[in-house]
Design a protein around this motif. Sequence first.
Motif, PDB file in Angstrom:
ATOM      1  N   VAL A   6       0.851  -1.192   0.000  1.00 47.86           N
ATOM      2  CA  VAL A   6       0.000   0.000   0.000  1.00 47.86           C
ATOM      3  C   VAL A   6       0.887   1.243   0.000  1.00 47.86           C
ATOM      4  O   VAL A   6       2.073   1.175   0.331  1.00 47.86           O
ATOM      5  CB  VAL A   6      -0.945   0.021   1.220  1.00 47.86           C
ATOM      6  CG1 VAL A   6      -1.905  -1.145   1.182  1.00 47.86           C
ATOM      7  CG2 VAL A   6      -0.162   0.053   2.536  1.00 47.86           C
ATOM      8  N   PRO A   7       0.333   2.396  -0.367  1.00 39.95           N
ATOM      9  CA  PRO A   7       1.128   3.622  -0.337  1.00 39.95           C
ATOM     10  C   PRO A   7       1.717   3.883   1.043  1.00 39.95           C
ATOM     11  O   PRO A   7       1.118   3.537   2.074  1.00 39.95           O
ATOM     12  CB  PRO A   7       0.115   4.702  -0.718  1.00 39.95           C
ATOM     13  CG  PRO A   7      -0.912   3.981  -1.534  1.00 39.95           C
ATOM     14  CD  PRO A   7      -1.015   2.616  -0.920  1.00 39.95           C
ATOM     15  N   ALA A   8       2.895   4.502   1.053  1.00 35.09           N
ATOM     16  CA  ALA A   8       3.570   4.741   2.329  1.00 35.09           C
ATOM     17  C   ALA A   8       2.791   5.712   3.198  1.00 35.09           C
ATOM     18  O   ALA A   8       2.729   5.564   4.414  1.00 35.09           O
ATOM     19  CB  ALA A   8       4.979   5.272   2.073  1.00 35.09           C
ATOM     20  N   GLY A   9       2.160   6.713   2.587  1.00 36.50           N
ATOM     21  CA  GLY A   9       1.460   7.712   3.374  1.00 36.50           C
ATOM     22  C   GLY A   9       2.434   8.596   4.136  1.00 36.50           C
ATOM     23  O   GLY A   9       3.634   8.620   3.865  1.00 36.50           O
ATOM     24  N   SER A  10       1.937   9.294   5.123  1.00 37.00           N
ATOM     25  CA  SER A  10       2.760  10.225   5.893  1.00 37.00           C
ATOM     26  C   SER A  10       3.017   9.696   7.292  1.00 37.00           C
ATOM     27  O   SER A  10       2.458   8.692   7.706  1.00 37.00           O
ATOM     28  CB  SER A  10       2.069  11.587   5.970  1.00 37.00           C
ATOM     29  OG  SER A  10       0.792  11.457   6.582  1.00 37.00           O
ATOM     30  N   GLY A  11       3.879  10.379   8.024  1.00 37.49           N
ATOM     31  CA  GLY A  11       4.110  10.073   9.432  1.00 37.49           C
ATOM     32  C   GLY A  11       5.244   9.122   9.723  1.00 37.49           C
ATOM     33  O   GLY A  11       5.398   8.673  10.862  1.00 37.49           O
ATOM     34  N   TRP A  12       6.070   8.814   8.720  1.00 36.07           N
ATOM     35  CA  TRP A  12       7.182   7.880   8.928  1.00 36.07           C
ATOM     36  C   TRP A  12       8.362   8.568   9.611  1.00 36.07           C
ATOM     37  O   TRP A  12       8.677   9.725   9.328  1.00 36.07           O
ATOM     38  CB  TRP A  12       7.640   7.303   7.587  1.00 36.07           C
ATOM     39  CG  TRP A  12       6.730   6.258   7.035  1.00 36.07           C
ATOM     40  CD1 TRP A  12       5.537   6.454   6.411  1.00 36.07           C
ATOM     41  CD2 TRP A  12       6.942   4.846   7.053  1.00 36.07           C
ATOM     42  NE1 TRP A  12       4.980   5.255   6.045  1.00 36.07           N
ATOM     43  CE2 TRP A  12       5.821   4.246   6.410  1.00 36.07           C
ATOM     44  CE3 TRP A  12       7.962   4.023   7.536  1.00 36.07           C
ATOM     45  CZ2 TRP A  12       5.698   2.871   6.254  1.00 36.07           C
ATOM     46  CZ3 TRP A  12       7.842   2.656   7.375  1.00 36.07           C
ATOM     47  CH2 TRP A  12       6.725   2.089   6.748  1.00 36.07           C
ATOM     48  N   ASP A  13       9.032   7.814  10.471  1.00 41.09           N
ATOM     49  CA  ASP A  13      10.263   8.302  11.121  1.00 41.09           C
ATOM     50  C   ASP A  13      11.504   7.881  10.341  1.00 41.09           C
ATOM     51  O   ASP A  13      12.601   8.372  10.611  1.00 41.09           O
ATOM     52  CB  ASP A  13      10.357   7.768  12.551  1.00 41.09           C
ATOM     53  CG  ASP A  13       9.222   8.277  13.425  1.00 41.09           C
ATOM     54  OD1 ASP A  13       8.777   9.426  13.215  1.00 41.09           O
ATOM     55  OD2 ASP A  13       8.767   7.518  14.301  1.00 41.09           O
ATOM     56  N   THR A  14      11.337   6.929   9.400  1.00 43.73           N
ATOM     57  CA  THR A  14      12.428   6.470   8.554  1.00 43.73           C
ATOM     58  C   THR A  14      11.939   6.468   7.116  1.00 43.73           C
ATOM     59  O   THR A  14      10.740   6.620   6.859  1.00 43.73           O
ATOM     60  CB  THR A  14      12.887   5.047   8.929  1.00 43.73           C
ATOM     61  OG1 THR A  14      11.785   4.143   8.751  1.00 43.73           O
ATOM     62  CG2 THR A  14      13.360   4.983  10.377  1.00 43.73           C
ATOM     63  N   ASP A  15      12.869   6.284   6.166  1.00 43.02           N
ATOM     64  CA  ASP A  15      12.485   6.131   4.772  1.00 43.02           C
ATOM     65  C   ASP A  15      11.782   4.783   4.623  1.00 43.02           C
ATOM     66  O   ASP A  15      12.371   3.738   4.914  1.00 43.02           O
ATOM     67  CB  ASP A  15      13.730   6.181   3.885  1.00 43.02           C
ATOM     68  CG  ASP A  15      13.404   6.162   2.391  1.00 43.02           C
ATOM     69  OD1 ASP A  15      12.401   5.533   2.008  1.00 43.02           O
ATOM     70  OD2 ASP A  15      14.171   6.750   1.613  1.00 43.02           O
TER      71      ASP A  15
END
Length: 471
Positions: free
Chosen positions: A92-101
Amino acid sequence: MENINWLQEVESRKEDLFKDLFRLLKIDSVRDDAAATEETPVGPGPKAALDEFLKMAQEDGFQTQAFGPWAGRVEIGAGDELMGILGHVDVVPAGSGWDTDPFEPQIINDRIYARGSSDDKGPTVGAYFALKLLRELGHTFNKRVHLIVGTDEESGWQCMDYYFKHAEMPDFGFSPDAEFPIINGEKGNVSAAIDTKDSQVLEGDLKLIEFKSGLRPNMVPESASAVLEVLKGDIDFQADFDQFLAENDLKGDLSVDGKQVSITVVGKSAHGSTPHKGVNGATQLGRFLSQYRFDDQAAENFVQVLSHELFEGFDGSKVGVSHHHDVMGDVSMNIGIANYDAEKGGHIDVNFRYPEGTEPDTMLGQMEKALGHYASLQVSMGHHKDPHYVPADDPLVETLLDVYHKQTGFEAHEQSIGGGTYGRLMPRGVAYGALFPDSIDVMHQANEFLAVEDLLRATAIYAEAIYRLTK
Protein backbone atom coordinates in the motif's frame (compact mmCIF):
# COMPACT_ATOMS: atom_id res chain seq x y z
CA MET A 1 14.21 -34.78 10.43
CA GLU A 2 11.57 -35.37 13.09
CA ASN A 3 13.78 -34.01 15.89
CA ILE A 4 15.06 -30.89 14.15
CA ASN A 5 15.04 -27.67 16.15
CA TRP A 6 13.47 -25.57 13.42
CA LEU A 7 13.93 -22.23 15.12
CA GLN A 8 17.60 -22.94 15.78
CA GLU A 9 18.11 -23.82 12.12
CA VAL A 10 16.52 -20.53 11.05
CA GLU A 11 18.41 -18.44 13.59
CA SER A 12 21.73 -19.85 12.40
CA ARG A 13 20.90 -18.49 8.93
CA LYS A 14 19.22 -15.22 9.89
CA GLU A 15 21.71 -12.95 8.13
CA ASP A 16 20.92 -14.68 4.84
CA LEU A 17 17.20 -14.30 5.59
CA PHE A 18 17.61 -10.56 6.21
CA LYS A 19 19.63 -10.22 3.00
CA ASP A 20 16.87 -11.85 0.96
CA LEU A 21 14.18 -9.71 2.56
CA PHE A 22 16.01 -6.41 2.24
CA ARG A 23 16.39 -6.94 -1.52
CA LEU A 24 12.62 -6.70 -1.83
CA LEU A 25 11.95 -4.07 0.82
CA LYS A 26 14.15 -1.58 -1.02
CA ILE A 27 11.78 -1.61 -3.99
CA ASP A 28 8.89 0.86 -3.94
CA SER A 29 6.21 -1.52 -5.19
CA VAL A 30 3.13 0.66 -4.73
CA ARG A 31 0.58 0.42 -7.53
CA ASP A 32 0.93 3.40 -9.87
CA ASP A 33 -1.75 3.50 -12.55
CA ALA A 34 -0.40 6.76 -13.94
CA ALA A 35 2.83 4.99 -14.93
CA ALA A 36 1.19 1.75 -16.08
CA THR A 37 2.14 0.21 -19.42
CA GLU A 38 1.42 -3.08 -21.14
CA GLU A 39 4.64 -4.45 -19.64
CA THR A 40 3.88 -2.97 -16.19
CA PRO A 41 0.06 -3.01 -15.89
CA VAL A 42 -0.03 -1.77 -12.29
CA GLY A 43 3.05 0.40 -12.57
CA PRO A 44 6.79 -0.30 -12.61
CA GLY A 45 7.20 -0.89 -8.87
CA PRO A 46 5.22 -4.13 -8.43
CA LYS A 47 6.75 -5.58 -11.60
CA ALA A 48 10.26 -4.68 -10.40
CA ALA A 49 9.62 -6.43 -7.08
CA LEU A 50 8.33 -9.54 -8.87
CA ASP A 51 11.35 -9.61 -11.16
CA GLU A 52 13.70 -9.28 -8.20
CA PHE A 53 11.97 -12.09 -6.33
CA LEU A 54 12.25 -14.46 -9.28
CA LYS A 55 15.85 -13.43 -9.90
CA MET A 56 16.66 -14.19 -6.25
CA ALA A 57 15.09 -17.65 -6.54
CA GLN A 58 16.95 -18.35 -9.78
CA GLU A 59 20.24 -17.37 -8.15
CA ASP A 60 19.40 -19.87 -5.38
CA GLY A 61 18.92 -22.63 -7.97
CA PHE A 62 15.14 -22.89 -7.92
CA GLN A 63 13.03 -23.46 -10.99
CA THR A 64 10.86 -20.42 -11.60
CA GLN A 65 8.18 -19.37 -14.03
CA ALA A 66 6.73 -15.95 -14.82
CA PHE A 67 3.09 -15.46 -15.79
CA GLY A 68 3.02 -12.34 -17.88
CA PRO A 69 3.81 -9.17 -15.94
CA TRP A 70 1.37 -10.20 -13.20
CA ALA A 71 2.70 -13.11 -11.17
CA GLY A 72 5.44 -15.66 -10.81
CA ARG A 73 6.17 -18.84 -8.96
CA VAL A 74 8.98 -20.87 -7.42
CA GLU A 75 8.73 -24.63 -7.89
CA ILE A 76 10.03 -27.61 -5.94
CA GLY A 77 9.02 -31.22 -5.30
CA ALA A 78 7.26 -33.97 -7.24
CA GLY A 79 4.01 -35.87 -6.92
CA ASP A 80 0.38 -35.93 -7.91
CA GLU A 81 -0.83 -33.40 -5.34
CA LEU A 82 -0.04 -29.71 -5.55
CA MET A 83 0.50 -27.50 -2.51
CA GLY A 84 0.26 -23.75 -2.97
CA ILE A 85 1.86 -20.97 -0.92
CA LEU A 86 0.50 -17.61 -2.06
CA GLY A 87 2.10 -14.27 -1.19
CA HIS A 88 2.45 -10.82 -2.73
CA VAL A 89 5.13 -8.20 -3.28
CA ASP A 90 2.97 -5.11 -3.89
CA VAL A 91 2.42 -2.75 -0.97
CA VAL A 92 0.00 0.00 0.00
CA PRO A 93 1.13 3.62 -0.34
CA ALA A 94 3.57 4.74 2.33
CA GLY A 95 1.46 7.71 3.37
CA SER A 96 2.76 10.23 5.89
CA GLY A 97 4.11 10.07 9.43
CA TRP A 98 7.18 7.88 8.93
CA ASP A 99 10.26 8.30 11.12
CA THR A 100 12.43 6.47 8.55
CA ASP A 101 12.48 6.13 4.77
CA PRO A 102 9.77 3.49 4.12
CA PHE A 103 11.84 1.98 1.31
CA GLU A 104 15.21 1.98 3.07
CA PRO A 105 14.75 -0.92 5.52
CA GLN A 106 16.37 -0.54 8.91
CA ILE A 107 16.61 -2.80 11.94
CA ILE A 108 15.96 -0.65 15.01
CA ASN A 109 15.41 -2.19 18.44
CA ASP A 110 15.03 -5.64 16.85
CA ARG A 111 12.33 -4.45 14.48
CA ILE A 112 12.57 -4.32 10.69
CA TYR A 113 11.07 -0.99 9.63
CA ALA A 114 9.89 -0.66 6.01
CA ARG A 115 6.70 -0.59 4.01
CA GLY A 116 5.91 -4.22 3.25
CA SER A 117 7.95 -5.67 6.12
CA SER A 118 4.79 -7.07 7.68
CA ASP A 119 2.45 -7.00 4.67
CA ASP A 120 3.55 -9.01 2.84
CA LYS A 121 7.20 -9.11 1.77
CA GLY A 122 8.45 -10.28 5.17
CA PRO A 123 6.10 -13.27 5.50
CA THR A 124 6.47 -14.20 1.82
CA VAL A 125 10.25 -14.22 2.08
CA GLY A 126 9.91 -16.23 5.31
CA ALA A 127 7.96 -18.92 3.44
CA TYR A 128 10.48 -18.84 0.59
CA PHE A 129 13.37 -19.18 3.03
CA ALA A 130 11.59 -22.16 4.62
CA LEU A 131 11.73 -23.91 1.23
CA LYS A 132 15.43 -23.10 0.95
CA LEU A 133 16.02 -24.51 4.42
CA LEU A 134 14.16 -27.74 3.72
CA ARG A 135 16.07 -28.26 0.49
CA GLU A 136 19.36 -27.62 2.28
CA LEU A 137 18.44 -30.14 4.99
CA GLY A 138 17.81 -32.77 2.34
CA HIS A 139 14.02 -33.01 2.58
CA THR A 140 12.33 -35.00 -0.21
CA PHE A 141 9.05 -33.33 -1.14
CA ASN A 142 6.41 -35.96 -1.93
CA LYS A 143 4.15 -33.27 -3.38
CA ARG A 144 4.72 -30.48 -5.81
CA VAL A 145 5.00 -27.09 -4.13
CA HIS A 146 4.32 -23.81 -5.92
CA LEU A 147 5.24 -20.61 -4.09
CA ILE A 148 3.11 -18.15 -6.07
CA VAL A 149 3.78 -14.42 -5.86
CA GLY A 150 1.36 -11.71 -7.03
CA THR A 151 1.64 -8.00 -7.74
CA ASP A 152 -1.87 -6.64 -7.17
CA GLU A 153 -3.11 -8.02 -3.87
CA GLU A 154 -3.66 -4.59 -2.31
CA SER A 155 -5.98 -3.50 -5.12
CA GLY A 156 -7.97 -5.72 -7.45
CA TRP A 157 -6.22 -9.13 -7.40
CA GLN A 158 -5.87 -8.94 -11.18
CA CYS A 159 -2.57 -10.78 -10.79
CA MET A 160 -4.28 -13.90 -9.47
CA ASP A 161 -7.07 -13.62 -12.02
CA TYR A 162 -4.40 -13.80 -14.71
CA TYR A 163 -2.38 -16.50 -12.96
CA PHE A 164 -5.24 -18.95 -12.50
CA LYS A 165 -6.33 -18.50 -16.11
CA HIS A 166 -2.95 -19.88 -17.12
CA ALA A 167 -1.93 -22.17 -14.25
CA GLU A 168 -3.12 -25.10 -12.17
CA MET A 169 -5.11 -24.52 -9.00
CA PRO A 170 -3.37 -26.02 -5.93
CA ASP A 171 -5.15 -28.82 -4.12
CA PHE A 172 -4.51 -27.12 -0.79
CA GLY A 173 -2.23 -24.55 0.75
CA PHE A 174 -1.85 -21.34 2.72
CA SER A 175 -1.11 -17.66 2.38
CA PRO A 176 1.47 -16.14 4.76
CA ASP A 177 -0.42 -12.86 4.90
CA ALA A 178 -2.39 -12.61 8.13
CA GLU A 179 -1.84 -14.01 11.61
CA PHE A 180 -1.35 -17.12 13.68
CA PRO A 181 -2.59 -19.53 14.86
CA ILE A 182 -4.55 -19.71 11.58
CA ILE A 183 -7.21 -17.95 9.54
CA ASN A 184 -9.54 -20.60 8.17
CA GLY A 185 -12.46 -18.22 7.72
CA GLU A 186 -12.45 -14.97 5.75
CA LYS A 187 -15.36 -12.61 5.47
CA GLY A 188 -16.74 -11.43 2.17
CA ASN A 189 -15.48 -8.12 0.83
CA VAL A 190 -17.44 -5.47 -1.04
CA SER A 191 -17.31 -1.70 -1.40
CA ALA A 192 -20.36 0.52 -1.63
CA ALA A 193 -20.15 3.83 -3.47
CA ILE A 194 -22.12 6.74 -2.06
CA ASP A 195 -22.36 9.57 -4.58
CA THR A 196 -23.88 13.02 -4.09
CA LYS A 197 -24.72 14.85 -7.31
CA ASP A 198 -27.78 16.98 -6.59
CA SER A 199 -26.76 20.64 -6.93
CA GLN A 200 -29.92 22.15 -5.44
CA VAL A 201 -29.17 25.60 -4.01
CA LEU A 202 -29.59 26.07 -0.23
CA GLU A 203 -29.44 29.07 2.09
CA GLY A 204 -26.03 28.25 3.54
CA ASP A 205 -23.19 30.31 4.96
CA LEU A 206 -20.39 28.34 3.28
CA LYS A 207 -19.45 26.78 -0.01
CA LEU A 208 -17.53 23.48 0.08
CA ILE A 209 -14.92 23.88 -2.65
CA GLU A 210 -13.23 20.53 -2.13
CA PHE A 211 -12.79 17.70 0.35
CA LYS A 212 -10.04 15.08 0.01
CA SER A 213 -9.30 12.00 2.07
CA GLY A 214 -8.10 8.44 1.57
CA LEU A 215 -5.75 6.44 -0.60
CA ARG A 216 -7.36 2.99 -0.80
CA PRO A 217 -10.67 1.43 0.28
CA ASN A 218 -8.77 -1.03 2.49
CA MET A 219 -7.01 1.66 4.52
CA VAL A 220 -8.36 3.90 7.27
CA PRO A 221 -7.45 7.39 5.99
CA GLU A 222 -5.03 9.07 8.34
CA SER A 223 -5.91 12.61 7.33
CA ALA A 224 -8.49 14.69 5.51
CA SER A 225 -8.47 18.21 4.13
CA ALA A 226 -11.14 20.65 3.01
CA VAL A 227 -11.29 24.07 1.37
CA LEU A 228 -14.26 26.33 2.15
CA GLU A 229 -15.46 29.69 0.90
CA VAL A 230 -17.28 31.98 3.32
CA LEU A 231 -20.41 33.38 1.68
CA LYS A 232 -21.89 35.28 4.59
CA GLY A 233 -21.66 35.64 8.34
CA ASP A 234 -18.75 36.10 10.72
CA ILE A 235 -17.51 32.68 11.89
CA ASP A 236 -14.57 32.25 14.27
CA PHE A 237 -13.24 29.11 12.61
CA GLN A 238 -10.01 29.02 14.60
CA ALA A 239 -11.80 29.00 17.94
CA ASP A 240 -14.23 26.34 16.75
CA PHE A 241 -11.38 24.22 15.38
CA ASP A 242 -9.19 24.52 18.48
CA GLN A 243 -12.09 23.40 20.65
CA PHE A 244 -12.86 20.49 18.34
CA LEU A 245 -9.25 19.26 18.35
CA ALA A 246 -9.00 19.53 22.13
CA GLU A 247 -12.29 17.74 22.78
CA ASN A 248 -11.40 14.86 20.44
CA ASP A 249 -7.64 14.59 21.10
CA LEU A 250 -6.80 15.26 17.47
CA LYS A 251 -4.21 17.23 15.54
CA GLY A 252 -4.80 19.50 12.59
CA ASP A 253 -4.22 22.79 10.84
CA LEU A 254 -6.44 25.66 9.82
CA SER A 255 -5.63 28.74 7.76
CA VAL A 256 -7.74 31.65 6.58
CA ASP A 257 -6.99 33.65 3.44
CA GLY A 258 -9.64 36.27 2.91
CA LYS A 259 -12.88 34.40 2.34
CA GLN A 260 -11.16 31.02 1.86
CA VAL A 261 -10.59 28.59 4.72
CA SER A 262 -8.31 25.53 4.47
CA ILE A 263 -8.61 22.80 7.08
CA THR A 264 -6.71 19.55 7.73
CA VAL A 265 -7.50 16.95 10.39
CA VAL A 266 -4.95 14.24 11.24
CA GLY A 267 -6.10 10.91 12.69
CA LYS A 268 -4.46 7.49 12.60
CA SER A 269 -4.26 5.00 9.75
CA ALA A 270 -5.08 1.29 10.12
CA HIS A 271 -6.02 -1.71 8.00
CA GLY A 272 -9.47 -1.38 6.52
CA SER A 273 -10.55 -4.72 8.00
CA THR A 274 -10.01 -3.31 11.52
CA PRO A 275 -11.35 0.24 11.24
CA HIS A 276 -11.82 0.51 14.99
CA LYS A 277 -8.04 0.48 15.39
CA GLY A 278 -7.65 3.72 13.48
CA VAL A 279 -8.91 7.29 13.73
CA ASN A 280 -10.63 8.11 10.46
CA GLY A 281 -9.57 11.57 9.27
CA ALA A 282 -12.48 11.78 6.81
CA THR A 283 -15.29 11.19 9.27
CA GLN A 284 -13.61 13.33 11.91
CA LEU A 285 -13.38 16.29 9.53
CA GLY A 286 -16.97 15.61 8.52
CA ARG A 287 -17.97 15.91 12.17
CA PHE A 288 -16.25 19.28 12.44
CA LEU A 289 -17.89 20.63 9.29
CA SER A 290 -21.33 19.36 10.27
CA GLN A 291 -21.85 22.31 12.63
CA TYR A 292 -22.03 24.65 9.60
CA ARG A 293 -24.54 24.97 6.77
CA PHE A 294 -23.59 24.83 3.12
CA ASP A 295 -25.10 26.42 0.03
CA ASP A 296 -25.53 23.20 -1.93
CA GLN A 297 -27.57 20.06 -1.25
CA ALA A 298 -24.79 17.74 -2.45
CA ALA A 299 -22.26 19.33 -0.09
CA GLU A 300 -24.70 19.36 2.81
CA ASN A 301 -25.55 15.67 2.37
CA PHE A 302 -21.90 14.72 1.86
CA VAL A 303 -20.92 16.30 5.18
CA GLN A 304 -23.93 15.05 7.10
CA VAL A 305 -23.65 11.41 6.03
CA LEU A 306 -19.92 11.43 6.88
CA SER A 307 -20.55 12.87 10.31
CA HIS A 308 -23.59 10.80 11.26
CA GLU A 309 -24.27 7.46 9.55
CA LEU A 310 -20.61 6.82 8.64
CA PHE A 311 -18.92 8.07 11.80
CA GLU A 312 -17.65 5.15 13.93
CA GLY A 313 -20.45 2.84 12.84
CA PHE A 314 -17.88 0.09 12.58
CA ASP A 315 -20.44 -2.74 12.56
CA GLY A 316 -22.52 -1.16 9.80
CA SER A 317 -25.51 -0.69 12.09
CA LYS A 318 -25.89 3.02 11.26
CA VAL A 319 -26.40 2.17 7.60
CA GLY A 320 -28.60 -0.85 8.33
CA VAL A 321 -26.26 -3.68 7.32
CA SER A 322 -25.18 -5.10 10.69
CA HIS A 323 -25.12 -8.91 10.81
CA HIS A 324 -23.54 -11.50 13.13
CA HIS A 325 -22.34 -15.04 12.39
CA ASP A 326 -21.42 -17.36 15.28
CA VAL A 327 -18.10 -18.45 13.70
CA MET A 328 -17.17 -15.54 11.42
CA GLY A 329 -18.30 -12.67 13.63
CA ASP A 330 -19.75 -9.30 12.63
CA VAL A 331 -19.87 -7.04 9.60
CA SER A 332 -17.17 -4.36 9.65
CA MET A 333 -17.33 -1.00 7.86
CA ASN A 334 -14.48 1.29 6.79
CA ILE A 335 -14.74 4.68 5.14
CA GLY A 336 -11.67 4.40 2.92
CA ILE A 337 -12.08 7.29 0.47
CA ALA A 338 -14.10 10.49 0.71
CA ASN A 339 -13.76 13.18 -1.95
CA TYR A 340 -15.85 16.19 -2.90
CA ASP A 341 -15.55 18.69 -5.72
CA ALA A 342 -17.85 21.67 -6.05
CA GLU A 343 -18.31 20.98 -9.76
CA LYS A 344 -18.49 17.17 -9.74
CA GLY A 345 -20.13 16.40 -6.39
CA GLY A 346 -19.06 13.90 -3.76
CA HIS A 347 -17.93 10.28 -3.69
CA ILE A 348 -17.48 8.07 -0.63
CA ASP A 349 -16.10 4.53 -0.76
CA VAL A 350 -17.49 2.40 2.08
CA ASN A 351 -15.70 -0.94 2.38
CA PHE A 352 -17.51 -3.83 4.10
CA ARG A 353 -16.20 -7.17 5.34
CA TYR A 354 -19.23 -9.41 5.83
CA PRO A 355 -19.75 -12.95 7.23
CA GLU A 356 -21.92 -15.72 5.88
CA GLY A 357 -25.63 -15.03 6.19
CA THR A 358 -25.80 -11.78 4.25
CA GLU A 359 -24.78 -10.69 0.77
CA PRO A 360 -24.20 -7.47 -1.24
CA ASP A 361 -27.67 -7.19 -2.80
CA THR A 362 -29.26 -7.43 0.63
CA MET A 363 -26.82 -4.88 2.02
CA LEU A 364 -27.54 -2.49 -0.84
CA GLY A 365 -31.26 -2.56 -0.10
CA GLN A 366 -30.57 -2.01 3.60
CA MET A 367 -28.32 0.98 2.88
CA GLU A 368 -30.82 2.56 0.50
CA LYS A 369 -33.47 2.32 3.19
CA ALA A 370 -31.22 3.67 5.96
CA LEU A 371 -30.04 6.60 3.81
CA GLY A 372 -33.36 7.23 2.12
CA HIS A 373 -33.86 10.60 3.85
CA TYR A 374 -30.89 11.98 1.90
CA ALA A 375 -32.56 12.94 -1.36
CA SER A 376 -29.33 13.49 -3.29
CA LEU A 377 -27.48 10.30 -2.32
CA GLN A 378 -27.03 7.42 -4.75
CA VAL A 379 -25.75 4.08 -3.46
CA SER A 380 -24.24 1.31 -5.56
CA MET A 381 -22.29 -1.89 -4.87
CA GLY A 382 -19.08 -2.91 -6.59
CA HIS A 383 -17.50 -6.29 -7.28
CA HIS A 384 -17.51 -8.59 -4.28
CA LYS A 385 -15.64 -11.58 -2.88
CA ASP A 386 -17.77 -14.21 -1.13
CA PRO A 387 -17.02 -15.44 2.41
CA HIS A 388 -14.61 -18.39 2.59
CA TYR A 389 -14.34 -21.13 5.24
CA VAL A 390 -12.28 -24.33 5.63
CA PRO A 391 -13.64 -26.51 8.48
CA ALA A 392 -11.59 -26.88 11.63
CA ASP A 393 -11.43 -30.67 11.22
CA ASP A 394 -9.84 -30.46 7.77
CA PRO A 395 -6.42 -32.24 7.88
CA LEU A 396 -4.73 -29.07 6.57
CA VAL A 397 -6.11 -26.98 9.42
CA GLU A 398 -5.34 -29.66 12.00
CA THR A 399 -1.72 -29.99 10.83
CA LEU A 400 -1.04 -26.27 10.75
CA LEU A 401 -2.54 -25.76 14.20
CA ASP A 402 -0.52 -28.65 15.60
CA VAL A 403 2.74 -27.21 14.25
CA TYR A 404 1.92 -23.79 15.67
CA HIS A 405 1.14 -25.22 19.11
CA LYS A 406 4.22 -27.42 19.11
CA GLN A 407 6.58 -24.57 18.30
CA THR A 408 5.03 -21.84 20.43
CA GLY A 409 3.21 -23.58 23.26
CA PHE A 410 0.33 -21.17 22.63
CA GLU A 411 -3.29 -22.23 22.29
CA ALA A 412 -4.14 -23.27 18.73
CA HIS A 413 -7.66 -22.51 17.54
CA GLU A 414 -9.57 -21.63 14.40
CA GLN A 415 -10.50 -18.03 13.68
CA SER A 416 -12.00 -15.77 11.04
CA ILE A 417 -10.99 -12.28 9.93
CA GLY A 418 -12.35 -9.41 7.89
CA GLY A 419 -9.17 -9.07 5.87
CA GLY A 420 -8.98 -10.89 2.57
CA THR A 421 -5.97 -13.04 1.69
CA TYR A 422 -4.99 -15.15 -1.27
CA GLY A 423 -5.77 -18.19 0.90
CA ARG A 424 -9.42 -17.84 -0.07
CA LEU A 425 -8.57 -18.47 -3.73
CA MET A 426 -7.89 -22.16 -3.03
CA PRO A 427 -10.85 -24.40 -2.15
CA ARG A 428 -8.79 -25.77 0.76
CA GLY A 429 -6.81 -22.62 1.37
CA VAL A 430 -6.16 -20.77 4.62
CA ALA A 431 -4.02 -17.89 5.85
CA TYR A 432 -1.20 -18.75 8.25
CA GLY A 433 0.84 -16.09 10.03
CA ALA A 434 3.04 -14.22 10.16
CA LEU A 435 1.74 -12.09 13.04
CA PHE A 436 1.45 -13.73 16.46
CA PRO A 437 -1.16 -13.01 19.13
CA ASP A 438 1.42 -10.90 21.00
CA SER A 439 2.63 -9.06 17.87
CA ILE A 440 1.99 -5.37 17.29
CA ASP A 441 -0.08 -5.04 14.12
CA VAL A 442 1.06 -2.05 12.06
CA MET A 443 -0.05 -3.24 8.62
CA HIS A 444 -1.02 -0.31 6.37
CA GLN A 445 0.20 2.17 9.00
CA ALA A 446 3.09 4.60 9.16
CA ASN A 447 6.29 3.07 10.60
CA GLU A 448 5.24 -0.44 9.59
CA PHE A 449 7.59 -3.03 11.04
CA LEU A 450 8.04 -6.74 11.53
CA ALA A 451 9.76 -7.83 14.73
CA VAL A 452 12.91 -9.85 14.04
CA GLU A 453 11.76 -12.47 16.55
CA ASP A 454 8.42 -12.82 14.74
CA LEU A 455 10.11 -13.25 11.36
CA LEU A 456 12.39 -15.98 12.71
CA ARG A 457 9.57 -17.76 14.55
CA ALA A 458 7.26 -17.62 11.54
CA THR A 459 9.94 -18.94 9.19
CA ALA A 460 10.58 -21.87 11.52
CA ILE A 461 6.86 -22.63 11.68
CA TYR A 462 6.58 -22.47 7.90
CA ALA A 463 9.49 -24.85 7.52
CA GLU A 464 8.01 -27.49 9.81
CA ALA A 465 4.52 -27.02 8.38
CA ILE A 466 5.72 -27.52 4.81
CA TYR A 467 7.78 -30.51 5.95
CA ARG A 468 4.76 -32.10 7.67
CA LEU A 469 2.49 -31.50 4.68
CA THR A 470 4.94 -32.85 2.09
CA LYS A 471 6.81 -35.69 3.81
